[in-house]
Design a protein around this motif. Structure first.
Motif, PDB file in Angstrom:
ATOM      1  N   THR A   1      10.482 -19.169 -59.364  1.00 40.81           N
ATOM      2  CA  THR A   1      11.749 -18.601 -58.935  1.00 40.81           C
ATOM      3  C   THR A   1      11.673 -18.322 -57.444  1.00 40.81           C
ATOM      4  O   THR A   1      10.605 -18.084 -56.893  1.00 40.81           O
ATOM      5  CB  THR A   1      12.060 -17.293 -59.674  1.00 40.81           C
ATOM      6  OG1 THR A   1      10.933 -16.441 -59.531  1.00 40.81           O
ATOM      7  CG2 THR A   1      12.335 -17.527 -61.128  1.00 40.81           C
ATOM      8  N   CYS A   2      12.846 -18.359 -56.831  1.00 40.61           N
ATOM      9  CA  CYS A   2      12.921 -18.069 -55.401  1.00 40.61           C
ATOM     10  C   CYS A   2      12.590 -16.596 -55.195  1.00 40.61           C
ATOM     11  O   CYS A   2      13.067 -15.734 -55.929  1.00 40.61           O
ATOM     12  CB  CYS A   2      14.326 -18.374 -54.914  1.00 40.61           C
ATOM     13  SG  CYS A   2      14.628 -17.831 -53.245  1.00 40.61           S
ATOM     14  N   CYS A   3      11.783 -16.296 -54.178  1.00 42.57           N
ATOM     15  CA  CYS A   3      11.343 -14.914 -54.010  1.00 42.57           C
ATOM     16  C   CYS A   3      12.477 -14.041 -53.479  1.00 42.57           C
ATOM     17  O   CYS A   3      12.462 -12.836 -53.665  1.00 42.57           O
ATOM     18  CB  CYS A   3      10.136 -14.861 -53.097  1.00 42.57           C
ATOM     19  SG  CYS A   3      10.494 -15.341 -51.418  1.00 42.57           S
ATOM     20  N   VAL A   4      13.475 -14.634 -52.831  1.00 43.39           N
ATOM     21  CA  VAL A   4      14.548 -13.826 -52.268  1.00 43.39           C
ATOM     22  C   VAL A   4      15.690 -13.669 -53.266  1.00 43.39           C
ATOM     23  O   VAL A   4      16.107 -12.563 -53.581  1.00 43.39           O
ATOM     24  CB  VAL A   4      15.054 -14.445 -50.951  1.00 43.39           C
ATOM     25  CG1 VAL A   4      16.206 -13.649 -50.396  1.00 43.39           C
ATOM     26  CG2 VAL A   4      13.931 -14.515 -49.944  1.00 43.39           C
ATOM     27  N   CYS A   5      16.198 -14.782 -53.783  1.00 44.90           N
ATOM     28  CA  CYS A   5      17.387 -14.668 -54.631  1.00 44.90           C
ATOM     29  C   CYS A   5      17.075 -14.818 -56.107  1.00 44.90           C
ATOM     30  O   CYS A   5      17.993 -14.756 -56.921  1.00 44.90           O
ATOM     31  CB  CYS A   5      18.446 -15.671 -54.189  1.00 44.90           C
ATOM     32  SG  CYS A   5      17.980 -17.377 -54.408  1.00 44.90           S
ATOM     33  N   GLN A   6      15.829 -15.015 -56.460  1.00 46.79           N
ATOM     34  CA  GLN A   6      15.395 -15.009 -57.867  1.00 46.79           C
ATOM     35  C   GLN A   6      15.979 -16.138 -58.690  1.00 46.79           C
ATOM     36  O   GLN A   6      16.014 -16.060 -59.906  1.00 46.79           O
ATOM     37  CB  GLN A   6      15.746 -13.669 -58.554  1.00 46.79           C
ATOM     38  CG  GLN A   6      15.219 -12.438 -57.885  1.00 46.79           C
ATOM     39  CD  GLN A   6      13.699 -12.395 -57.908  1.00 46.79           C
ATOM     40  OE1 GLN A   6      13.086 -12.836 -58.847  1.00 46.79           O
ATOM     41  NE2 GLN A   6      13.099 -11.880 -56.859  1.00 46.79           N
ATOM     42  N   ARG A   7      16.441 -17.185 -58.031  1.00 45.29           N
ATOM     43  CA  ARG A   7      16.944 -18.303 -58.822  1.00 45.29           C
ATOM     44  C   ARG A   7      15.794 -19.247 -59.112  1.00 45.29           C
ATOM     45  O   ARG A   7      14.852 -19.365 -58.347  1.00 45.29           O
ATOM     46  CB  ARG A   7      18.031 -19.048 -58.053  1.00 45.29           C
ATOM     47  CG  ARG A   7      19.254 -18.232 -57.911  1.00 45.29           C
ATOM     48  CD  ARG A   7      20.438 -19.091 -57.694  1.00 45.29           C
ATOM     49  NE  ARG A   7      20.436 -19.708 -56.376  1.00 45.29           N
ATOM     50  CZ  ARG A   7      21.498 -20.312 -55.871  1.00 45.29           C
ATOM     51  NH1 ARG A   7      22.594 -20.388 -56.560  1.00 45.29           N
ATOM     52  NH2 ARG A   7      21.445 -20.845 -54.680  1.00 45.29           N
ATOM     53  N   ARG A   8      15.905 -19.947 -60.228  1.00 48.81           N
ATOM     54  CA  ARG A   8      14.871 -20.934 -60.539  1.00 48.81           C
ATOM     55  C   ARG A   8      14.992 -22.102 -59.576  1.00 48.81           C
ATOM     56  O   ARG A   8      16.076 -22.450 -59.158  1.00 48.81           O
ATOM     57  CB  ARG A   8      15.043 -21.422 -61.970  1.00 48.81           C
ATOM     58  CG  ARG A   8      14.794 -20.357 -62.986  1.00 48.81           C
ATOM     59  CD  ARG A   8      14.819 -20.947 -64.371  1.00 48.81           C
ATOM     60  NE  ARG A   8      13.680 -21.812 -64.615  1.00 48.81           N
ATOM     61  CZ  ARG A   8      12.452 -21.353 -64.838  1.00 48.81           C
ATOM     62  NH1 ARG A   8      12.220 -20.074 -64.835  1.00 48.81           N
ATOM     63  NH2 ARG A   8      11.452 -22.183 -65.056  1.00 48.81           N
TER      64      ARG A   8
END
Lengths: 533, 143
Positions: A450-457
């Motif tokens: 997941t993206c560390c900033v926006c938490q999207r996969r």
């Protein structure tokens, strides 16, 4: 005709022939007007009607079955002469089309599933997923033939035996060390996720089924890949991967919420995933962590100003809930010390920034430059709002993923993941595309990221930077004095060197927050971190 | 086609033409997320004047999916937790090449627009598409 809804025109050979019209008209029980022959077809169920093909008395002597017709009348073919139609004569009817003869051959999809004789729970090559359609690009045979793992190695068989005995006896310590394992199939480790200890049954003790606390020792093997089945063992409390050949710990390790002891010493790790920090926070589960020696990235300078570090942590990442400490807690925490510049690349992993990580297979310990927290170097051609104002986790969560990412996700459903990138090796196709696909397959196999900033996969990280952190053993005590609670915190440094944690972002919006202005010179000297002695 | 009636502002829609002659009329704003198309529509090129972009390298099947993505993006550009667009597995590799060609890259998110020179990139990937399509006969039939 006027009050009835008009129907679509009937199929030509039968419907328009007057023979059929009269054939039906005579068969009807209730007359609803001779001009509305289509009322049968308005019913939602297929109409069933019978016909008396030849009502001559001779035919009823031995009992006679009427022919039944199902479906619309105009799909039926008047079968033979009967009294009603006999006046018209057989020769007036169109000849009956012969039904095609059924061939005696095997139906490929018969719906019958034939089980295999061998047990399949240890065989990872057995693929339960249906094979999807072949990729259209595979006109030529793929270059890489994936070796089908049909047989387990001797070491794996031994590991399987140990695991089976542990599952059978409910033993929670699973010792697979010193087995010279090169790899371990997922199917071998999977039974561990169902391991339950046998509860103690004694007099005057309440029967209680407690959660297992599984301890898995995989030290002193030659594992090159983190065995992913480990991530499925929910009640894993101790995991030792000491003295293996691991190069990366998957980000999905944060799924092991009960992990108390982790040993990754003596591997080939250059960095740890930042997701591991979820386990290493105040109130977190991890209380023992061994990570040296490993060829970790090292910071270039050791005296360093931490101005803006707190801002960066707070504003870049969506707020992380801290677990309340009840009275006493001892565990592992980390403190951010420095970070490197951001490596910007595009989805196809072409690097667009000045800073880039050293190639993966350098044996020496690499030193990385650092960047101050009040600066973010961006590529020259990137002129975006957020790159100058800093990331906004809420804003970057909006909108669909890029087409590249969407296509990559679709590609991960393909059955031939190993051969996927070789399908793209062709003259004229940009050479960086297969590399991007390979990387996505690797991330997919490691359980996603997941993206560390926006938490999207994401499957194609485009920003990447490293945080250097100090790892400490911290104990927190809550002291209540006169109604007020004060926390007493005590930290001891666990290692002289800082430990690198990698952060990855899904778009060029997902980058570190930049402190507004550089510090004044007094603050700079006050916040300077002196070289670690 | 060029203007929408009274004033001289360009039409709200543009037309994308595939190699096999299929035409797709797309909302200009939606198609502009592609830096490639944006580059074609800038300045005094024929494409910019007529609002008609020819893609002799892209087949109709792929261009249809790309156009679908444009509108998928446009519809969801301000939403959170967008469901994935449905893409058949057998199209994914060609769509990857197409995404690269149209510059629909992860680095680029809805709120950001980049000024890049795309002309050289377009040239490279035209060749890529050509190779891809000549090498393998793609068993598509449309229409």
């Amino acid at each position: 005709m006027a009050d009835e809804p008009s129907l679509p025109t009937l199929p030509p050979p039968l419907a328009t022939s007057s023979a059929v019209m009269s054939f039906l008209g005579d068969r009807r029980k209730r007359a609803r007007g001779m001009n509305t022959p289509s009322s049968l077809s308005t019913s939602s169920d297929p109409a069933v009607f019978s016909s008396d093909d030849d009502p001559a008395l001779d035919n009823y002597v031995y009992g006679r079955r009427k022919k039944r017709y199902v479906g619309t009348w105009y799909d039926q073919h008047p079968a033979s002469s009967d009294s009603a139609d006999s006046a018209m004569g057989d020769d007036m009817r169109p000849p009956l089309p012969k039904p095609p003869k059924r061939q005696f051959r095997r139906q490929l999809d018969s719906g019958v599933y034939l089980g295999l004789e061998v047990s399949t729970d240890t065989d990872e090559s057995f693929d339960l997923e249906p094979r999807a359609a072949k990729l259209p690009l595979s006109a030529k045979p793929p270059l890489l033939q994936s070796v089908a793992r049909t047989r387990l190695s001797l070491e794996e068989v031994e590991a399987q035996r140990i695991i089976q005995s542990c599952v059978d006896t409910g033993k929670e310590e699973v010792d697979l060390s010193d087995l010279r394992l090169q790899s371990i199939a997922n199917g071998i480790l999977e039974p561990l996720s169902e391991l339950t200890p046998i509860p103690t049954i004694a007099k005057d003790v309440a029967f209680e089924q407690k959660d297992p606390s599984i301890k898995l020792f995989l030290g002193n093997n030659s594992l090159r890949q983190f065995p992913l089945a480990i991530l499925g063992i929910e009640y894993l409390t101790v995991l030792s991967l000491r003295a293996n050949c691991l190069t990366e710990i998957p980000p999905a390790i944060a799924l092991l919420k009960n992990l108390q002891t982790l040993n990754v010493a003596q591997n080939s790790l250059r960095f740890l995933p930042a997701e591991l920090l979820d386990l290493m926070k105040k109130g977190g589960p991890l209380c023992s962590f061994q990570f040296h020696p490993n060829p970790f990235y090292q910071p270039q300078e050791l005296s360093y100003c931490r101005w803006g570090a707190a801002d960066y942590e707070e504003r870049t990442f969506s707020p992380n809930s801290e677990v309340e400490v009840e009275s006493i807690w001892t565990g592992i925490t980390t403190t951010l010390q420095a970070r490197t510049p951001v490596q910007f690349s595009d989805s196809a992993r072409r690097i667009c920034s000045d800073f880039c990580f050293p190639p993966e297979n350098t044996p020496v310990r690499e030193q990385l430059v650092q960047e101050d927290f009040w600066e973010v170097a961006v590529p020259k051609d990137a002129a975006s709002r957020s790159l100058t104002q800093g990331p906004d986790p809420v804003m970057s969560r909006r909108g669909p993923p890029s087409l590249f990412e969407v296509a990559l996700r679709a590609a991960m459903r393909a059955p031939e993941l190993d051969e996927l990138s070789s399908l793209l090796v062709d003259e004229g196709i940009p050479p960086h595309l297969p590399a991007a696909v390979d990387r996505a397959v690797q991330i997919h196999r490691m359980g996603g990221q997941t993206c560390c900033v926006c938490q999207r996969r994401m499957l194609s990280p485009v920003t990447e930077w490293i945080e250097f952190r100090e790892v400490q053993r911290t104990s927190v005590k809550l002291i209540e004095r006169g109604g007020t609670r004060t926390e007493v915190e005590q930290s001891t440094r666990m290692a002289a060197n800082w430990v690198p944690f990698v952060r990855r972002g899904c778009s060029w919006n997902c980058i570190p927050y930049k402190a507004r202005e550089p510090p004044s010179s007094e603050e700079r000297t006050r916040l300077l971190v002196m070289p670690v002695s | 086609m060029l203007t929408n009636g009274h004033d001289n502002s360009p039409s709200k829609y543009i037309t994308l033409v595939s190699s096999d002659g299929f035409e797709f009329v797309v909302l200009r704003e939606a198609a502009m997320i592609s830096p490639t198309i944006k580059g074609m529509l800038r300045g005094q090129f024929a494409e910019a004047i007529t609002g008609r972009c020819q893609f002799p390298e892209v087949s109709g099947v792929i261009l249809e999916k790309v156009v679908e993505y444009f509108h998928f993006w446009y519809k969801n550009r301000d939403k959170e937790d967008v469901p994935d667009m449905d893409i058949p597995v057998e199209l994914c590799l060609e769509l990857l090449v197409a995404a690269d060609y149209f510059g629909l890259d992860s680095k680029l998110l809805p709120t950001t627009f980049y000024k890049t020179t795309q002309e050289s990139v377009v040239l490279t990937f035209s060749l890529a598409f050509f190779a891809l399509q000549n090498k393998h006969e793609i068993p598509y039939s449309m229409g």
